[in-house]
Design a protein around this motif. Structure first.
Motif, short mmCIF file in Angstrom:
data_model
loop_
_atom_site.label_atom_id
_atom_site.label_comp_id
_atom_site.label_asym_id
_atom_site.label_seq_id
_atom_site.Cartn_x
_atom_site.Cartn_y
_atom_site.Cartn_z
N LYS A 1 88.94 42.30 5.97
CA LYS A 1 88.28 42.83 7.15
C LYS A 1 89.25 43.01 8.31
O LYS A 1 89.08 43.90 9.15
CB LYS A 1 87.13 41.91 7.56
N LEU B 1 83.23 43.87 13.20
CA LEU B 1 84.15 44.96 13.46
C LEU B 1 83.92 45.54 14.85
O LEU B 1 82.85 45.37 15.45
CB LEU B 1 83.99 46.06 12.41
N ASN C 1 89.55 46.43 10.35
CA ASN C 1 89.39 46.47 11.80
C ASN C 1 90.63 47.05 12.48
O ASN C 1 90.52 47.81 13.44
CB ASN C 1 89.13 45.05 12.31
N ARG D 1 82.68 47.74 17.43
CA ARG D 1 81.56 48.67 17.42
C ARG D 1 81.93 50.05 17.96
O ARG D 1 81.31 51.04 17.60
CB ARG D 1 80.39 48.10 18.23
N PHE E 1 81.19 54.03 4.42
CA PHE E 1 80.87 53.04 3.40
C PHE E 1 80.17 53.73 2.23
O PHE E 1 79.14 54.38 2.40
CB PHE E 1 79.97 51.94 3.97
N CYS F 1 80.55 45.40 7.92
CA CYS F 1 80.64 45.86 9.31
C CYS F 1 80.49 44.72 10.32
O CYS F 1 80.78 44.93 11.51
CB CYS F 1 79.56 46.90 9.58
N GLU G 1 76.87 46.77 3.15
CA GLU G 1 77.49 47.40 4.32
C GLU G 1 77.34 46.53 5.56
O GLU G 1 78.26 46.46 6.39
CB GLU G 1 76.86 48.77 4.56
N THR G 2 76.23 45.84 5.70
CA THR G 2 76.03 45.00 6.90
C THR G 2 77.05 43.87 6.96
O THR G 2 77.54 43.52 8.04
CB THR G 2 74.61 44.41 6.88
N LEU H 1 84.08 54.42 10.00
CA LEU H 1 83.99 53.71 8.73
C LEU H 1 82.99 54.43 7.82
O LEU H 1 81.82 54.61 8.18
CB LEU H 1 83.55 52.27 8.96
N VAL I 1 83.35 51.85 14.79
CA VAL I 1 82.71 51.71 13.49
C VAL I 1 82.21 53.05 12.95
O VAL I 1 81.94 53.18 11.74
CB VAL I 1 81.56 50.69 13.59
#
Length: 302
Positions: free
Chosen positions: A36, A65, A40, A67, A75, A62, A58-59, A73, A70
């Motif tokens: 992660k 990270l 990030n 915001r 996914f 994320c 996905e939750t 990203l 994001v």
């Protein structure tokens, strides 16, 4: 700090296009937090990050990270049905091939190369032939669409030979293990540059809830400094039955001894002074010498 430099150079600055960063973990110490950190860092740089999530929703990926970044990203859902048995996943392990992954990147219509994150490579390896898997990685690295591949591998789930092959393909291998200090983990980083130089370093690291990496040297344990001081003050020559030191008289006598192969200035001058007739070779042929007047190379066209 090699671990922090890997994130800076390989992800933030994108210094090694086509690089492959492999994070090895075991059941004793997870490397998902370090994964992660790479995600990030790439998002903060403004990179587009594609995550093939086979083991985490996905939750969870994320969480923590930045915001503000994001939205970059992407996914691709492989959890909780990575094998496609219930058709609840948009990307299954079976589709782990260069043509399918390249098409995912092209569908986002991004002009620049992006970062590919695979969570995890172990699930792919368990359902693909290792040879085909390695060929896919090489094709992705050389395709030009992907700038950096970052993968998580559970090394205790595979044979040592398979792990060694995947490590050989990687430009950077980070192996994580538990440390004596519960607040930290140990990361052994091996990085190979394009010039062939290999750098290795073992560091202690921790990952905060907002995916911030903290790297430090071996943390001091209570009483550790006092123990090192006691070791440094101990004299290893105190209990010997013979003397390793020279007295002042012995040192002066040693300095006066002429070494056999060290010439004085007078001796050098005497040896190098030219003498009459020196440096000449005088040869007087003998009557019994076998001298052939013919050219031995007369038959050669030279």
């Amino acid at each position: 700090m090699l671990l922090y430099n890997v994130i800076e150079s390989c992800v933030l600055q994108g210094a090694e296009a086509g690089g492959f960063i492999l994070i090895q973990d075991t059941v004793k110490c997870t490397g998902r937090g370090l994964l992660k950190c790479f995600i990030n860092a790439a998002l903060k740089r403004g990179e587009d990050v594609h995550v093939l999530g086979f083991e985490s929703p996905e939750t969870e990926v994320c969480a923590g990270l930045d915001r503000s970044c994001v939205q970059k990203l992407h996914f691709h859902k492989g959890f909780p049905d990575p094998l496609g048995w219930t058709r609840r996943s948009s990307f299954t392990v079976e589709r782990f091939a260069s043509q399918h992954i390249t098409q995912l990147f092209k569908d986002t219509q991004q002009a620049k190369a992006s970062v590919l994150v695979v969570d995890s490579l172990s699930l792919v390896l368990r359902h693909h032939d290792p040879l085909v898997f390695c060929q896919t990685l090489q094709e992705l690295r050389k395709g030009g669409v992907i700038k950096t591949i970052i993968g998580l591998l559970h090394s205790d789930l595979h044979q040592q030979g398979v792990v060694g092959i995947v490590c050989y393909l990687a430009s950077t291998v980070i192996s994580v293990a538990p440390a004596n200090n519960e607040c930290h983990s140990v990361a052994k980083t091996t990085r190979r540059t394009k010039s062939g130089k290999v750098m290795q370093e073992e560091e202690y690291f921790s990952v905060s809830e907002d995916a911030t990496l903290s790297v430090q040297a071996n943390p001091r344990q209570p009483g550790h400094a006092q123990k090192e001081r006691d070791v440094s003050e101990a004299d290893p020559t105190s209990n010997l039955t013979f003397n390793l030191r020279l007295s002042e008289e012995e040192r002066k006598a040693k300095q006066k001894v002429a070494l056999p192969f060290v010439f004085s200035q007078e001796k050098k001058s005497a040896l190098l002074k030219p003498t009459p007739g020196s440096g000449r070779i005088v040869y007087k042929p003998d009557a019994n010498d076998d001298f052939d007047e013919e050219d031995p190379d007369d038959d050669l066209d030279v």
